[in-house]
Scaffold this active site. Structure first.
Site, PDB file in Angstrom:
ATOM      1  N   HIS A 143       0.847  -1.191   0.000  1.00  0.00           N
ATOM      2  CA  HIS A 143       0.000   0.000   0.000  1.00  0.00           C
ATOM      3  C   HIS A 143       0.883   1.243   0.000  1.00  0.00           C
ATOM      4  CE1 HIS A 143      -4.071  -1.649   0.790  1.00  0.00           C
ATOM      5  NE2 HIS A 143      -3.356  -2.678   1.195  1.00  0.00           N
ATOM      6  N   TYR A 180      -7.321  -2.477  11.388  1.00  0.00           N
ATOM      7  CA  TYR A 180      -6.412  -3.386  12.110  1.00  0.00           C
ATOM      8  C   TYR A 180      -5.016  -2.798  12.313  1.00  0.00           C
ATOM      9  CZ  TYR A 180      -4.831  -4.654   7.373  1.00  0.00           C
ATOM     10  OH  TYR A 180      -4.379  -4.613   6.088  1.00  0.00           O
ATOM     11  N   ALA A 233      -9.625  -6.280  -1.904  1.00  0.00           N
ATOM     12  CA  ALA A 233      -9.376  -7.716  -2.060  1.00  0.00           C
ATOM     13  C   ALA A 233     -10.243  -8.437  -1.040  1.00  0.00           C
ATOM     14  CB  ALA A 233      -7.904  -8.015  -1.800  1.00  0.00           C
ATOM     15  N   MET A 253     -11.402  -6.770   4.836  1.00  0.00           N
ATOM     16  CA  MET A 253     -11.025  -5.975   6.015  1.00  0.00           C
ATOM     17  C   MET A 253     -11.104  -4.475   5.750  1.00  0.00           C
ATOM     18  SD  MET A 253      -7.730  -8.280   7.110  1.00  0.00           S
ATOM     19  CE  MET A 253      -7.773 -10.075   7.009  1.00  0.00           C
TER      20      MET A 253
HETATM   21  N1  HPA Z   1     -10.519 -12.818   4.445  1.00  0.00           N
HETATM   22  C1  HPA Z   1     -10.449 -11.514   4.801  1.00  0.00           C
HETATM   23  N2  HPA Z   1      -9.885 -10.601   4.045  1.00  0.00           N
HETATM   24  C2  HPA Z   1      -9.346 -10.984   2.875  1.00  0.00           C
HETATM   25  C3  HPA Z   1      -9.380 -12.307   2.439  1.00  0.00           C
HETATM   26  C4  HPA Z   1      -9.999 -13.276   3.274  1.00  0.00           C
HETATM   27  O1  HPA Z   1     -10.065 -14.489   2.952  1.00  0.00           O
HETATM   28  N3  HPA Z   1      -8.771 -12.343   1.233  1.00  0.00           N
HETATM   29  C5  HPA Z   1      -8.392 -11.079   0.941  1.00  0.00           C
HETATM   30  N4  HPA Z   1      -8.739 -10.232   1.929  1.00  0.00           N
END
Ligand code: HPA
Length: 281
Positions: A61, A85, A113, A211
């Site tokens: 990032h 987090y 993602a 997240m």
């Molecule tokens: N869980 C939570 N966050 C994520 C995941 C996952 O499997 N893959 C990419 N970000």
């Protein structure tokens, strides 16, 4: 300093550096950071030069605003975002979205993602967010309401703008890009979920888990922005995936998906901007 004063101070710092008014604000998730390189740049501002602005500590990032044009659309692009987090207060996590609203952006377009919960998803799929579940993260509007931005009890019955979603669907179709859709749930992370948690989230109606994004979407709707988001389903969620999850796997899948993701995002931005400018939406 109140949260609004902090926000105003950040906006004043940006305004001292550029008078650029974006129409669309773009937040790039894992693996997509270099999308900003395809913007015809007018100005760049490092987050570190904005006193009080939260900066990401996550690998992959970057940390800057890029102001410029995609086609002829004035955009501001966040190259890098912060996550809850990382230890920031939830108010700081949503400060960038609010700031971009204050700079004039009408639409917040987010990418992220995620892990795929819906059994019909494959790793590498894109998912258009049609709704979200925010119940596992603190609400970013807790505390004294910022009346300058929005109302105390904002409606959330259509967080992800249906008309913009229609445009994104159409754009994907026109460009031969497969687009899943569904409900995204945000958890705090940073640990990935357990298989039992994924079964719970599936029962609750979630199609993908990640997240980020949800808290920003709430703050953006509160501030009157229209919101859309696309997730890159980088892996199958825990217990569905046959292998343990890792950040490296997520990053690799995001990198592989990036070229197609970039086409979808830039074309969608052009179409959304056209529709906004002509009053079609
Ligand atoms: N869980 C939570 N966050 C994520 C995941 C996952 O499997 N893959 C990419 N970000």
């Amino acid at each position: 300093m109140t949260p609004y004063e902090k926000l105003k101070k950040c906006a004043d710092i940006v305004r001292a550096k550029t008078d650029f008014v974006p129409q669309i604000a773009l937040v790039l998730g894992s693996g997509l950071g270099d999308f900003a390189e395809s913007i015809k740049k007018v100005c760049e501002i490092d987050y570190k030069d904005i006193d009080g602005f939260p900066r990401s500590t996550v690998e992959g990032h970057k940390g800057k605003f890029v102001f410029g044009h995609i086609d002829n659309v004035p955009v501001v692009c966040m190259q890098g975002r912060v996550h809850y987090y990382e230890g920031y207060d939830i108010e700081d996590v949503v400060l960038p979205a609010r700031l971009m609203a204050m700079l004039g952006a009408k639409v917040l377009f987010m990418t992220n993602a995620s892990g795929g919960i819906n059994k019909s998803f494959s790793a590498g799929d894109f998912m258009l967010l049609t709704d979200h579940i925010a119940s596992f993260v603190p609400n970013p509007l807790i505390g004294k309401n910022i009346d300058e931005l929005g109302t105390r009890f904002p409606d959330m019955s259509e967080v992800y703008d249906r008309k913009i979603a229609d445009i994104i669907r159409e754009t994907a179709k026109d460009n031969g890009i497969k687009l899943q859709e569904g409900v995204y749930v945000q958890l705090t992370g940073p640990s990935f979920e357990t298989p039992a948690e994924i079964r719970m989230l599936s029962t609750l109606g979630a199609d993908a888990v990640g997240m980020s994004t949800v808290v920003e979407a709430i703050a953006a709707r509160h501030a009157g922005m229209r919101v859309c988001a696309i997730s890159c389903v980088c892996n199958l969620a825990a217990g569905i995936s046959p292998t343990p999850l890792s950040h490296a796997e997520v990053q690799e899948a995001a990198n592989n998906a990036a070229p197609k993701f970039k086409v979808l995002i830039s074309r969608a931005i052009e179409e959304i901007s056209d529709a906004l400018s002509t009053g079609a939406i």
